[in-house]
Design a protein around this motif. Structure first.
Motif, mmCIF file in Angstrom:
data_model
loop_
_atom_site.group_PDB
_atom_site.id
_atom_site.type_symbol
_atom_site.label_atom_id
_atom_site.label_comp_id
_atom_site.label_asym_id
_atom_site.label_seq_id
_atom_site.Cartn_x
_atom_site.Cartn_y
_atom_site.Cartn_z
ATOM 1 N N THR A 30 26.467 32.729 47.984
ATOM 2 C CA THR A 30 27.824 32.391 48.387
ATOM 3 C C THR A 30 27.808 31.141 49.257
ATOM 4 O O THR A 30 26.778 30.784 49.815
ATOM 5 C CB THR A 30 28.440 33.533 49.225
ATOM 6 N N THR A 41 37.729 30.372 52.883
ATOM 7 C CA THR A 41 37.567 30.501 51.439
ATOM 8 C C THR A 41 36.086 30.487 51.104
ATOM 9 O O THR A 41 35.372 29.542 51.433
ATOM 10 C CB THR A 41 38.292 29.363 50.702
ATOM 11 N N VAL A 44 31.979 31.937 45.255
ATOM 12 C CA VAL A 44 31.003 32.875 44.701
ATOM 13 C C VAL A 44 30.727 32.496 43.248
ATOM 14 O O VAL A 44 31.513 31.790 42.635
ATOM 15 C CB VAL A 44 31.532 34.337 44.774
ATOM 16 N N ALA A 47 33.320 35.672 38.415
ATOM 17 C CA ALA A 47 34.527 36.480 38.610
ATOM 18 C C ALA A 47 34.137 37.925 38.910
ATOM 19 O O ALA A 47 34.803 38.624 39.663
ATOM 20 C CB ALA A 47 35.394 36.417 37.365
ATOM 21 N N LYS A 50 33.217 38.160 42.491
ATOM 22 C CA LYS A 50 34.444 38.061 43.260
ATOM 23 C C LYS A 50 35.152 39.423 43.314
ATOM 24 O O LYS A 50 35.542 39.901 44.376
ATOM 25 C CB LYS A 50 35.343 37.003 42.612
ATOM 26 N N GLU A 51 35.259 40.027 42.142
ATOM 27 C CA GLU A 51 35.941 41.321 42.079
ATOM 28 C C GLU A 51 35.215 42.361 42.927
ATOM 29 O O GLU A 51 35.809 43.094 43.709
ATOM 30 C CB GLU A 51 36.000 41.777 40.618
ATOM 31 N N ASN A 54 35.610 41.844 46.609
ATOM 32 C CA ASN A 54 36.942 42.250 47.021
ATOM 33 C C ASN A 54 37.078 43.749 47.161
ATOM 34 O O ASN A 54 37.614 44.246 48.143
ATOM 35 C CB ASN A 54 37.986 41.747 46.010
ATOM 36 N N PHE A 77 38.295 34.631 48.063
ATOM 37 C CA PHE A 77 37.116 34.270 47.267
ATOM 38 C C PHE A 77 37.539 33.375 46.115
ATOM 39 O O PHE A 77 38.560 33.627 45.473
ATOM 40 C CB PHE A 77 36.446 35.517 46.690
ATOM 41 N N ILE A 78 36.741 32.362 45.857
ATOM 42 C CA ILE A 78 36.997 31.601 44.636
ATOM 43 C C ILE A 78 35.700 31.524 43.828
ATOM 44 O O ILE A 78 34.609 31.631 44.378
ATOM 45 C CB ILE A 78 37.490 30.158 44.912
ATOM 46 N N VAL A 79 35.867 31.377 42.527
ATOM 47 C CA VAL A 79 34.691 31.315 41.669
ATOM 48 C C VAL A 79 34.254 29.868 41.527
ATOM 49 O O VAL A 79 35.039 29.005 41.165
ATOM 50 C CB VAL A 79 35.009 31.899 40.274
#
Ligand code: ADP
Ligand code: MG
Length: 449
Positions: A30, A41, A44, A47, A50-51, A54, A77-79
């Motif tokens: 990360t 922000t 990662v 997706a 990220k999920e 979360n 989080f952003i990919v």
């Protein structure tokens, strides 16, 4: 404090709270994408991560962030697609392929160290042409064969060879920008960048590569938009002498629903195939895999195993692991006599030796959850994935009926079990993180015996 320092402080406190395997899986890759007065922000690699962050780790991360920075920030989080897939200068000589092949010990059992290099790629009749081509590319990337198109059946070493090229080039030139992705990944990136109107970023990323490795391009079939984008990426890269290496389960001529112009690009460099290994190569692969694992089997045993299974390297390795595992359980030294009886039965070694209790405890250990929660009624998101994985293992590996699995999991309906199992099945064919998780869990299960 700069972002790197901030992040390492945050991670430091998270590290103390999770198992090291989980830490590596979910946190190791990360970075801070941005940080302001109200919001942090975090970038990662996928997706899926990220999920999972979360639903499983947000409270933990929130706590770590709040204490480190001494204020409450919103966490987003952003990919960042370049993460899992880019071997950059930052990961230079010391551990160039760490992103891909870092062995993750879930249990303390010693496990295979899956480093894919040209050095540990066994060369034989079935793959020597492909290997020679790979070496030529390493000697002179961008100028020898472009693209190098490697095709062959499953488990024959296409990915290994391709990543071996990446690692060899990186070892020679740590500043080479190397991007490795599956064709699905490229497709997903493309789709995502259309949705988010970020085509510019996508192009900047892929078109900046010095070496682009795209795995399993057969999955481009039927995807017109992706093909168009890849066509232009391809052209731009070859124009500036960047090297492309592609793998596929079939030659371009047999790829249905692939635009002709892309077909001809794929055919425009060098196409090499890898065959199922012949007997001598199988023996050599077995020897190499034993060596990597630190196991010693006498040559006559290796010969016997290789002669018994006319199959690809991946399956062969699976058989070898099964046999070694049973020998260890039985505490028998390896010899032709002791191995012979195992040749027939080892295919299902995992399923016959492992009980549902071991599956539950491995899964719970891995995800850090309680068994009562796994089998309980709670449908919280963080319990759903482990439950589905347990369903998958019980069904696919232990071959239990869906009805039986439903009972074991606290009286769930068999259709629920089927749904869970099928979800994992499909994730396993598309999602690298799930594939990785699965490999680790398998190792944990093997170790639980
Ligand atoms: P593919 O991409 O063709 O499906 P992989 O590259 O993933 O196959 O290989 C499957 C497994 O077999 C990997 O563990 C890889 O290291 C091993 N393998 C395949 N070919 C060889 C080889 N020639 N030498 C050593 N290991 C090999
Ligand atoms: Mg592959």
């Amino acid at each position: 404090m700069d972002n790197t320092k901030t992040l390492s402080k945050i991670l430091e406190s998270i590290k103390n709270e999770v198992s090291s395997a989980n830490y590596r899986t979910w946190f190791s890759n990360t970075s801070i994408a941005s940080l302001d007065q109200t919001r942090l922000t975090i970038a990662v690699p996928s997706a899926f991560i990220k999920e999972q962050l979360n639903i499983r780790y947000l409270p933990l991360i929130q706590k770590a962030v709040d204490t480190t920075l001494n204020k409450h920030l919103e966490i987003v989080f952003i990919v960042d697609a370049s993460k899992t897939t880019t071997m950059t200068a930052a990961q230079t000589a010391e551990e160039p392929e760490e992103e891909f092949f870092q062995p993750v010990a879930v249990h303390s059992t010693p496990i295979v160290n899956p480093k894919y290099t040209l050095d540990n790629f066994v060369v034989g009749l079935s793959n020597n042409v492909a290997y020679a081509a790979a070496q030529a590319v390493v000697q002179n990337p961008g100028n020898s064969y472009n693209p190098l198109f490697i095709y062959g059946g499953t488990g024959v070493g296409k990915t290994h060879l391709m990543l071996g090229i990446g690692n060899a080039i990186l070892a020679k030139n740590p500043y080479y920008k190397i991007i490795y992705c599956s064709s699905e990944k490229f497709t997903n990136d493309y789709v995502e960048s259309i949705q988010n109107r970020k085509m510019g970023e996508l192009r900047a990323k892929y078109r900046s590569a010095d070496l682009l490795l795209v795995d399993d391009v057969q999955f481009f079939s039927g995807r017109e938009g992706t093909q168009e984008e890849f066509f232009h990426t391809f052209n731009e890269l070859t124009t500036k002498n960047s090297q492309l290496v592609l793998t596929s389960d079939r030659p371009p001529s047999e790829m249905q629903k692939l635009e002709d112009r892309l077909k001809s690009r794929f055919q425009g460099g060098l196409m090499v195939d890898i065959q199922t290994p012949d007997l001598d190569t199988r023996v050599a692969i077995l020897r190499e895999k034993c060596h990597e694992k630190g196991d010693v089997l006498p040559d006559d045993c290796l010969n016997l195993i290789a002669a018994s299974f006319e199959t690809n390297a991946r399956e062969l390795e699976g058989k070898l692991i099964g046999i070694i595992q049973i020998l260890k359980i039985q505490n028998t030294p390896p010899s032709v006599e002791t191995i012979k009886p195992l040749l027939g039965m080892q295919a299902n070694a995992t399923s016959t030796k492992i009980t549902h209790k071991q599956v539950f405890s491995s899964v719970c250990n891995y995800f850090n959850i309680k068994q009562a929660d796994l089998t309980g009624p709670n449908r919280k998101k963080e319990l759903v994935l482990p439950r589905h994985i347990a369903m998958y293992i019980l069904s696919e590996e232990l071959k239990l009926t869906v009805e039986h699995i439903g009972q074991l999991l606290g009286g769930r309906d068999h259709t629920t079990v089927m749904h869970g199992r099928d979800r994992i099945k499909s994730l396993l064919s598309t999602d690298r993180e799930v594939q990785r998780l699965w490999t680790e869990l398998k190792q944990a299960l093997a170790g639980s015996n």
